[in-house]
Design an enzyme around this catalytic site. Sequence first.
Site, PDB file in Angstrom:
ATOM      1  N   HIS A  19       0.807  -1.233   0.000  1.00 36.66           N
ATOM      2  CA  HIS A  19       0.000   0.000   0.000  1.00 36.66           C
ATOM      3  C   HIS A  19       0.831   1.270   0.000  1.00 36.66           C
ATOM      4  O   HIS A  19       0.291   2.335   0.294  1.00 36.66           O
ATOM      5  CB  HIS A  19      -0.928   0.048   1.212  1.00 36.66           C
ATOM      6  CG  HIS A  19      -1.954  -1.036   1.269  1.00 36.66           C
ATOM      7  ND1 HIS A  19      -3.238  -0.883   0.798  1.00 36.66           N
ATOM      8  CD2 HIS A  19      -1.879  -2.305   1.733  1.00 36.66           C
ATOM      9  CE1 HIS A  19      -3.917  -2.000   0.981  1.00 36.66           C
ATOM     10  NE2 HIS A  19      -3.108  -2.894   1.554  1.00 36.66           N
ATOM     11  N   LYS A  38      -8.621  13.534   4.699  1.00 33.75           N
ATOM     12  CA  LYS A  38      -7.708  12.382   4.633  1.00 33.75           C
ATOM     13  C   LYS A  38      -6.691  12.591   5.742  1.00 33.75           C
ATOM     14  O   LYS A  38      -6.646  13.670   6.348  1.00 33.75           O
ATOM     15  CB  LYS A  38      -6.999  12.321   3.277  1.00 33.75           C
ATOM     16  CG  LYS A  38      -6.416  13.683   2.831  1.00 33.75           C
ATOM     17  CD  LYS A  38      -5.809  13.659   1.439  1.00 33.75           C
ATOM     18  CE  LYS A  38      -6.796  13.715   0.307  1.00 33.75           C
ATOM     19  NZ  LYS A  38      -6.868  12.511  -0.501  1.00 33.75           N
ATOM     20  N   ARG A  39      -5.870  11.553   6.042  1.00 31.22           N
ATOM     21  CA  ARG A  39      -4.814  11.744   7.036  1.00 31.22           C
ATOM     22  C   ARG A  39      -3.940  12.930   6.649  1.00 31.22           C
ATOM     23  O   ARG A  39      -3.745  13.202   5.456  1.00 31.22           O
ATOM     24  CB  ARG A  39      -3.968  10.470   7.159  1.00 31.22           C
ATOM     25  CG  ARG A  39      -4.718   9.326   7.821  1.00 31.22           C
ATOM     26  CD  ARG A  39      -5.176   9.702   9.227  1.00 31.22           C
ATOM     27  NE  ARG A  39      -4.028   9.874  10.099  1.00 31.22           N
ATOM     28  CZ  ARG A  39      -3.506   8.922  10.867  1.00 31.22           C
ATOM     29  NH1 ARG A  39      -4.079   7.740  10.922  1.00 31.22           N
ATOM     30  NH2 ARG A  39      -2.446   9.158  11.608  1.00 31.22           N
ATOM     31  N   LYS A  61       0.441  14.499   0.914  1.00 30.35           N
ATOM     32  CA  LYS A  61      -0.945  14.756   0.497  1.00 30.35           C
ATOM     33  C   LYS A  61      -1.201  16.256   0.271  1.00 30.35           C
ATOM     34  O   LYS A  61      -2.216  16.649  -0.276  1.00 30.35           O
ATOM     35  CB  LYS A  61      -1.921  14.196   1.529  1.00 30.35           C
ATOM     36  CG  LYS A  61      -1.838  12.673   1.676  1.00 30.35           C
ATOM     37  CD  LYS A  61      -2.805  12.164   2.733  1.00 30.35           C
ATOM     38  CE  LYS A  61      -2.635  10.696   3.069  1.00 30.35           C
ATOM     39  NZ  LYS A  61      -3.310   9.798   2.095  1.00 30.35           N
ATOM     40  N   THR A  94      -8.721   6.344  -1.771  1.00 29.69           N
ATOM     41  CA  THR A  94     -10.055   5.740  -1.876  1.00 29.69           C
ATOM     42  C   THR A  94     -11.132   6.789  -1.594  1.00 29.69           C
ATOM     43  O   THR A  94     -12.262   6.652  -2.081  1.00 29.69           O
ATOM     44  CB  THR A  94     -10.209   4.560  -0.896  1.00 29.69           C
ATOM     45  OG1 THR A  94      -9.645   4.928   0.364  1.00 29.69           O
ATOM     46  CG2 THR A  94      -9.516   3.317  -1.415  1.00 29.69           C
ATOM     47  N   LYS A 134     -15.045   7.723  -3.341  1.00 33.62           N
ATOM     48  CA  LYS A 134     -16.310   8.010  -2.645  1.00 33.62           C
ATOM     49  C   LYS A 134     -16.892   9.323  -3.150  1.00 33.62           C
ATOM     50  O   LYS A 134     -18.103   9.440  -3.407  1.00 33.62           O
ATOM     51  CB  LYS A 134     -16.079   8.088  -1.130  1.00 33.62           C
ATOM     52  CG  LYS A 134     -15.610   6.770  -0.526  1.00 33.62           C
ATOM     53  CD  LYS A 134     -15.064   6.941   0.896  1.00 33.62           C
ATOM     54  CE  LYS A 134     -14.192   5.740   1.243  1.00 33.62           C
ATOM     55  NZ  LYS A 134     -13.384   5.957   2.463  1.00 33.62           N
TER      56      LYS A 134
END
Length: 826
Positions: free
Chosen positions: A371, A562-563, A568, A670, A674
């Site tokens: 991952h 998100k984290r 990110k 992911t 969504k």
Amino acid sequence: MQKTLEPNALTSGDTGHVLLGSLSRELRRHLLFTLGRDEIDSDPNYCFRAAAIAVRDRISRDWRSTREQVDAANSRRVHYLSLEFLLGRSLNNAVLNMDLDDDMREALQQLGVQWEEVVEQEQDAGLGNGGLGRLAACFLDSCANLQLPVAGYGIRYEYGMFHQLIEEGRQVEAPDHWLRDGNPWEIERPEDTKTIQMYGHTERYLDADGKPHSRWVGTHDILAVPYDMPIPGYRNGTINTLRLWKATATDAFDLNEFNAGSYTESVAEKNNAEQISMVLYPNDASENGKELRLKQQYFLVSASLQDVLADWVKNNGDDFTEFGKKNCFQLNDTHPACAVPELMRLLMDAHQLEWDEAWKITTECMAYTNHTLLPEALERWSVGLFGTLLPRVMEIVNEINERFLSYVAAEFPDDPELLKRVALIEEGHNPHIRMAYLSIVGSFSVNGVAQLHTDLLKSGLFSDFDRIYPGKINNKTNGVTQRRWLSHCNPALRDLLNESIGTKWEADLEEMTALVPLADDAEFRKRWRAVKLGNKNRLADYVQQHTGVDFPSDALFDVQVKRIHEYKRQLMNVLHVIHLYDRIRRGETAGMVPRCVLIGGKAAPGYHIAKLIVRLTNSVAEVINKDPLAKNWLRLVFFPNYRVSAMEVICPGTELSEQISTAGKEASGTGNMKFMMNGALTIGTLDGANIEIREKAGAENFFLFGLDAAEAVATRQNYDPNAIIAADPAISRVMELLESGQFNGNQPGVFGELTSGLRNPGDQWLTIADLRSFIDAQVKVAETYEDPELWDRMSILNTANSGWFSSDRTIQQYADEIWHVKPVGK
Ligand code: 26Q
């Protein structure tokens, strides 16, 4: 509200082996007798518990029959091993899957309580950090939907993911004692308790035939007690199982201590054992190499493998020839990688198999999912620590390594450096086991989680292994379950879809393409817009309630949840917000649309820079939200304690999905899927599954910006962020605002590490390199938003083309291409 209960109201008309009356009667019975309330009342928490138990009763018959059918089928089975299962809430999910929705609403109505209020009572099962844990939960849902014989195995953490509080703009962690009021979904199965060995030492001995064996003695033993959670399929009678292990002390150990006269110490030791399943580790580099984490990993793996082997022996005796064909263990990242040497150990030491037979079986049934692309995130365990805790397992790892290296040396004699590069044990003064390499060597399949991710694994991190084992590395692009992430969380959209294209998409999301022609139907677009508006209002209420900030529903709802991680690039999002604020202050609002920006996510407790990003977001939000100049144009909130149940409100109300990671760093993502399902448009880089989202949605329905993965690599060679800043007046002003202390309150220099990071030519995340392109793409977003007909058309086409991102598709591919399992069902 009080009601009296007729005694005969409890007698069920059903004289079968399970006595179930109407749901309403069941609720009353559980309130009175199971939960011991003095009278029937409408306390929402008790109603939740009564409702959950009533639903569980309905599940139990199907649960048993699923078990019986799987046993009878005697087909290949899959065991999904994961340190994380981020289930969130279960009541709504179970009620919809069991088709009890209308009955339950009515039954609760009769008690004088609202369904929505009851659902809110349930604690999230937060047994995961983020994507990897939620993926495991979506996979279980899809396996049940497809009636596949798949069981999850995990740890029953007493404390899940920490609760995030924001105090003076800063993240503060509080414990998540989710089991405090009990868990109505679990069933303890003490009869399946397993013993787990740790510490001690190994001995060689000869058996009766004079054959040498090893044994592991002088160990500290721990008990693993299983708790089963039902995983209901979607209206298909299948109920699969998630088995979670809790650690407790052995009685034998207590007794020894007791006989030595130390009663209190023996009771205290119980505590020590229970530590193992006490708390979920946050994904935190500072937590790397902790002994307790290794104990958790081994505890899960050993208990689960013993469980599967015990079941095998019950049905097959000690003939293991078919074991590898009838079982598959899917390793969710390297966290359960000890499964490779542990299965070897159990087969050899407990069941007397020879190395070669045991190795054949092990490599027939292990499969590993990777991952991450961040080399620093690959797990390594110190040989010293590993060998002390698990001496017998260490011997086996050493032997796997030696045999593997001899094989490589024989097959690739022309590449002398290769051996050092691929060794399972990284030599040095403090040698480490490379868990990813151990997993690759021990598995028949290694998969990445998006096409780009898999391509990059093959050409980068795992390129040597791709050469040694051609074809072993394969791709399985992630997906999410449309049951939770559309049907349950977005009932208004579900109803519109069901009315327009029927209900097939709930079990098969490819059916969603039936929506494509409706994108051109103005009447339909109007209804689409009305649904989104309703969901925006729901989200605005939620934001108001948790942050006190008002989100006007005519603004563009722009969301990044998100984290918190540098790759990110939440920081780039904040830079863009500062840029918009700068434009507003300069009166340059031409072409701008009103925007509400929401950022949410947890920072690992030891990740200093991530915590600073949370703090900056809050500081910028405070300045902007109180400035009357910005009032009509811009809001920013940091949404506290982002979790599964928060996403269920956030994602239906989102219009713009921020997927802005540095290309080549996000394995898949992911959340992006969504949002797409719920009709948000994506602004994103060519990273992870964004690439596939853009392909499916159509490039014209996606806001692309930034460097691609190859360009990012090239840019790092001579990256000069200061030159970029100096050459771009708007970006210069953003940096000036940040560096002038505009957002610092009365603490000079607090954000210095963030600004110096942005200006550092060694900045891995290339934030300044992508900022201009990001700002320009956001201008296109605003232009598009000004044309609602166009926006809604694009939105419909995103939902219409989201079929590929159902975890049903992903799981079908795992089933066909890795597991080779078929449905077992009615
Ligand atoms: C490591 C060391 C010690 C303790 C914990 C950990 C740890 C825990 C969790 C390390 C990593 C994780 C989780 C990683 C994760 O969620 N990865 C994400 O997986 C998603 C599902 O495949 C992808 O979509 C994301 O791209 C990926 O970041």
